[in-house]
Enzyme design. Structure first.
Site, short mmCIF file in Angstrom:
data_model
loop_
_atom_site.label_atom_id
_atom_site.label_comp_id
_atom_site.label_asym_id
_atom_site.label_seq_id
_atom_site.Cartn_x
_atom_site.Cartn_y
_atom_site.Cartn_z
N ARG A 135 -18.42 -7.63 -6.19
CA ARG A 135 -18.29 -6.24 -5.74
C ARG A 135 -18.92 -6.06 -4.36
O ARG A 135 -18.54 -5.17 -3.61
CB ARG A 135 -18.91 -5.25 -6.75
CG ARG A 135 -18.89 -3.81 -6.29
CD ARG A 135 -19.01 -2.80 -7.42
NE ARG A 135 -20.08 -3.08 -8.33
CZ ARG A 135 -21.40 -2.92 -8.06
NH1 ARG A 135 -21.78 -2.46 -6.88
NH2 ARG A 135 -22.30 -3.20 -8.95
N LYS A 169 1.50 -1.23 2.87
CA LYS A 169 2.77 -1.02 3.58
C LYS A 169 3.14 -2.27 4.40
O LYS A 169 3.36 -3.30 3.84
CB LYS A 169 2.66 0.23 4.45
CG LYS A 169 1.98 1.40 3.78
CD LYS A 169 2.71 1.88 2.55
CE LYS A 169 2.03 3.11 1.98
NZ LYS A 169 2.37 3.41 0.62
N ASP A 221 -5.34 6.33 11.63
CA ASP A 221 -4.52 5.71 10.59
C ASP A 221 -3.31 5.11 11.31
O ASP A 221 -2.42 5.82 11.78
CB ASP A 221 -4.09 6.77 9.57
CG ASP A 221 -3.22 6.19 8.44
OD1 ASP A 221 -2.66 5.10 8.62
OD2 ASP A 221 -3.07 6.86 7.40
N TYR A 263 -0.47 11.87 6.27
CA TYR A 263 -0.18 11.42 4.91
C TYR A 263 -0.68 12.47 3.92
O TYR A 263 -1.86 12.78 3.89
CB TYR A 263 -0.82 10.05 4.67
CG TYR A 263 -0.68 9.59 3.25
CD1 TYR A 263 0.58 9.52 2.66
CD2 TYR A 263 -1.78 9.27 2.48
CE1 TYR A 263 0.73 9.12 1.34
CE2 TYR A 263 -1.65 8.87 1.17
CZ TYR A 263 -0.39 8.80 0.60
OH TYR A 263 -0.26 8.43 -0.70
#
Ligand code: PLP
Length: 385
Positions: free
Chosen positions: A54, A204, A179, A106
């Site tokens: 983690r 994407k 972004d 978005y």
């Protein structure tokens, strides 16, 4: 792992995944480290640098290093999704900090900002970031900590001028994050234009095959803000599975050819669709009469991207019928895969969205552009017969 030797173009660096090979086995494909935990040394140290998955995972290292190189940054961090990456940037701020974000962005992140982020004390202001005067007017000296841009902005593909907004931000010591999911490092490099952080939904184009959910941040400097983000990933635990990291690296090896092909297809389709009587308007930064086209030419020298939208004559029902009638274009959400996708965006975004109800979003894949046009044409004709 050996490192690459030098002076390669970014395309070569990407295709070769930095030229890294596994030193132990000489494997050209790097190993996936699925272990969650690592042995401590007898003297109580962790000289391997690996402790617990983690915190970090060695499988991430080549993926992060490649992205850092492509974006010309100082360091990258992978996350379990694009949203996890984006949210980490905002969570690294403090209650009372003022942030500016675009009106066209978005939708899921916009909703998160207007809901959770505001409830947690961030002063979120949505602005038309294509309008420099509006951005300047929104800045609150001493209080604005971050300007978030998304360019081209989903799903109207609005273009914000990164360099000009950097100048406004720097005057007041404000961080600028972009972004860059739809532009990708193939077409635009926000850090070289002065941005501080770049974010990707690696789901994407970076992965490109619609089979991994992943996110990434790239920083220009390893400063205290970046360390807060690193700490948020470790303690919040929004970590990517090592198997997905390996698959993402494989996808990134073909990034350049995929993005260029999609972008060429999208430009040609935008030009053709503009001429169809059933199409009311085409939204694409590559069209010479599109607002922001000149900025896009400057800031996206490699092409305008694979994303475009069309407004269909006849309103919402005609748009939905068009999407229903396509065979090649698949009706699905998401973008940036090798296959072309079509989506009636207002159905997804719901109330409060700036998206017209007759708009279809098109994620152009790498199929033959002629096939893609023929399929759309016949669906549009059916919807208007
Ligand atoms: N940013 C953009 C531009 C997106 O299109 C998306 C997803 O569609 C995201 C961020 C969120 O990414 P993810 O779905 O990987 O969480």
């Amino acid at each position: 792992m050996t490192t690459r030797s030098n002076n390669w173009s970014v395309q070569t660096t990407s295709a070769q995944a930095l030229g890294l090979i596994d030193q132990g086995t000489k494997s050209l494909v790097l190993p996936t480290y699925s272990a969650t935990t690592y042995q401590r040394d007898a003297d109580n140290q962790y000289t391997s640098g690996n402790v617990y998955s983690r915190d970090d995972n060695p499988t991430y290292k080549p993926v992060e290093a490649l992205l850092t190189e492509l974006e010309e940054g100082a360091e990258s961090l992978l996350f379990s999704s694009g949203m996890a990456a984006a949210v980490a940037v905002f969570q690294a701020l403090k209650p009372g900090d003022h942030v500016i974000a675009p009106k066209v962005m978005y939708w899921s992140l916009r909703n998160w900002l207007l809901g959770f982020a505001r409830e947690w004390g961030l002063l979120v202001e949505l602005v038309d970031t294509t309008d420099l005067k509006a951005v300047e007017a929104a800045i609150q000296p001493q209080q604005t900590r971050l300007i978030w841009l998304e360019t081209p902005g989903n799903p109207l593909w609005t273009v914000s001028d990164i360099e000009a907004i950097v100048s406004l931000a720097k005057a007041d010591n404000i961080l600028l994050a972009v972004d860059s999911t739809c532009a990708t490092p193939v077409l635009s490099k926000p850090l070289t234009l002065g941005a501080d952080i770049v974010m990707h939904s690696a789901t994407k184009y970076l992965n490109g095959h619609s089979d991994v959910i992943a996110g990434a941040l790239v920083t220009k400097r390893q400063d205290d803000f970046w360390q807060r983000i690193r700490s948020l990933r470790k303690h919040g635990g929004a970590v990517l599975s090592p198997q997905d990291a390996t698959q993402l690296l494989r996808g990134m090896r073909t990034l350049f050819i995929r993005v260029r092909e999609s972008s060429n297809n999208a430009l040609w389709l935008a030009q053709q669709l503009q001429q169809l009587p059933q199409v009311k308007r085409v939204w694409y930064p590559g069209l010479t009469d599109f607002p922001g086209h000149e900025i896009a030419c400057r800031q996206m020298p490699g092409g305008f991207g694979g994303m475009l939208s069309i407004q269909v004559e006849g309103g919402e029902q005609a748009a939905i019928t068009t999407a229903a009638e396509t065979q090649l274009w698949k009706r699905a959400t998401s973008l940036g895969g090798v296959e072309s996708l079509i989506e009636h965006r207002a159905s997804v975004e719901g109330a409060g969205s700036p998206v017209p109800d007759d708009l279809l979003r098109l994620s152009t894949g790498i199929e033959s552009a002629e096939d893609l046009l023929a399929d759309l044409k016949s669906a549009l004709e059916y919807a208007h017969h």
